[in-house]
Design an enzyme around this catalytic site. Structure first.
Site, PDB file in Angstrom:
ATOM      1  N   GLY A  68      -4.437   4.226   3.399  1.00 26.72           N
ATOM      2  CA  GLY A  68      -3.324   3.611   2.670  1.00 26.72           C
ATOM      3  C   GLY A  68      -3.888   2.699   1.595  1.00 26.72           C
ATOM      4  N   ARG A  93       0.836  -1.203   0.000  1.00 26.33           N
ATOM      5  CA  ARG A  93       0.000   0.000   0.000  1.00 26.33           C
ATOM      6  C   ARG A  93       0.872   1.254   0.000  1.00 26.33           C
ATOM      7  NH1 ARG A  93       0.983   2.430   4.573  1.00 26.33           N
ATOM      8  NH2 ARG A  93       1.386   1.215   6.468  1.00 26.33           N
ATOM      9  N   GLY A  94       0.266   2.379  -0.346  1.00 24.80           N
ATOM     10  CA  GLY A  94       0.967   3.640  -0.245  1.00 24.80           C
ATOM     11  C   GLY A  94       1.121   4.061   1.205  1.00 24.80           C
ATOM     12  N   GLY A  95       2.024   5.005   1.450  1.00 24.04           N
ATOM     13  CA  GLY A  95       2.205   5.541   2.793  1.00 24.04           C
ATOM     14  C   GLY A  95       3.412   4.970   3.504  1.00 24.04           C
ATOM     15  N   GLN A  96       3.490   5.228   4.800  1.00 21.51           N
ATOM     16  CA  GLN A  96       4.654   4.852   5.589  1.00 21.51           C
ATOM     17  C   GLN A  96       4.258   3.855   6.670  1.00 21.51           C
ATOM     18  OE1 GLN A  96       7.270   8.283   6.288  1.00 21.51           O
ATOM     19  NE2 GLN A  96       6.137   9.425   4.748  1.00 21.51           N
ATOM     20  N   TYR A 111       0.067   1.654  12.633  1.00 16.81           N
ATOM     21  CA  TYR A 111      -0.253   0.614  13.612  1.00 16.81           C
ATOM     22  C   TYR A 111      -1.664   0.106  13.358  1.00 16.81           C
ATOM     23  CZ  TYR A 111      -2.102  -1.277  17.986  1.00 16.81           C
ATOM     24  OH  TYR A 111      -2.730  -2.077  18.914  1.00 16.81           O
ATOM     25  N   CYS A 122       2.850   7.367   9.997  1.00 17.27           N
ATOM     26  CA  CYS A 122       2.736   7.984   8.665  1.00 17.27           C
ATOM     27  C   CYS A 122       3.851   8.986   8.400  1.00 17.27           C
ATOM     28  CB  CYS A 122       1.364   8.642   8.493  1.00 17.27           C
ATOM     29  SG  CYS A 122      -0.018   7.494   8.720  1.00 17.27           S
ATOM     30  N   GLY A 152      -6.868   0.103   2.349  1.00 19.32           N
ATOM     31  CA  GLY A 152      -8.008   0.962   2.624  1.00 19.32           C
ATOM     32  C   GLY A 152      -7.804   1.994   3.704  1.00 19.32           C
TER      33      GLY A 152
END
Length: 231
Positions: A156, A76-79, A82, A185, A167
């Site tokens: 994400g 997924r996208g992002g960093q 949790y 994030c 999602g």
């Protein structure tokens, strides 16, 4: 072949805690079926055992405590984020190409509006910020403490050949201390909050109802469907 264009989105809710690897493989399979017009689009609501996931932009230094919880690398996208009990995750398997063409930003903005409308029905004002994906809540400060803003929901998404998966995650009443093990994030100068942290004691079923009603306003009708299960 089904009449895809007229099919309501399948709305699935899994009880208990769902294993993360099973969730990923199930999403990938459903996304492929949506792409091939073999299944309807779907929203799948789950909770996970405590874990961290690393998106495609995750930086190693943002994993502050690598031994605290299991860590899963994901597409997924992002960093880093949790997941855990008390957090409602909605996995989103939608035909983005059909709905939004190539305008991914419009898709993400609609996801944000979905969350904001859901929060509003629960008495919480959610907001977006330029350059920061997700939904934020502003806490009014007092004379001793300036106003601050904290993230209450993350987004994400991965889109493969026009169909999304992964999602959103909405903090209902998770253990927020687990966010100490990461830079959530990639943002270190703002906090993380939840409905419970804001003084809202809300049952998960009420959150689910709010999410479903808001989803239908933004994306169209849904129908109740059985959640995925291991064979």
């Amino acid at each position: 072949m089904m009449d895809f264009d007229r099919s309501p989105v399948a709305w699935m809710v899994s009880p208990g805690l769902t294993d993360y690897p099973f969730a990923v493989s199930t999403m990938e399979e459903r996304a492929a079926q949506v792409r091939q017009r073999q299944a309807s689009e779907a929203i799948w609501l789950v909770e996970h055992r405590p874990l961290y996931t690393a998106g495609t932009s995750a930086r190693a230094l943002d994993l502050r405590d690598p031994n605290r919880l299991p860590v899963f690398t994901t597409g997924r996208g992002g960093q880093y984020t949790y997941h855990g009990p008390g957090q409602r995750i909605a996995y989103v398997m939608l035909d983005v190409q059909q709905r939004f063409g190539t305008d991914v930003r419009a898709f993400v903005a609609t996801l944000e509006r979905w969350i904001i409308d859901s929060l509003a029905s629960l008495g919480i004002t959610g907001e977006v910020r330029p350059g920061r994906v997700g939904v934020w809540v502003v806490t009014n400060g007092s004379s001793e403490r300036a106003a601050s803003e904290s993230k209450i929901a993350a987004i994400g998404i991965r889109i493969s050949r026009g169909v999304s998966y992964h999602g959103i995650s909405l903090n209902v009443a998770p253990d927020l201390s687990h966010y100490d093990g990461i830079v959530p994030c990639g943002i270190s100068d703002h906090g993380v909050t939840s409905l419970g942290d804001l003084g809202r004691t809300t049952a998960m079923k009420d959150v689910d109802m709010s999410l479903r009603q808001s989803f239908e306003r933004h994306f169209g009708p849904t129908h109740e469907a059985s959640p995925p299960s291991r064979a």
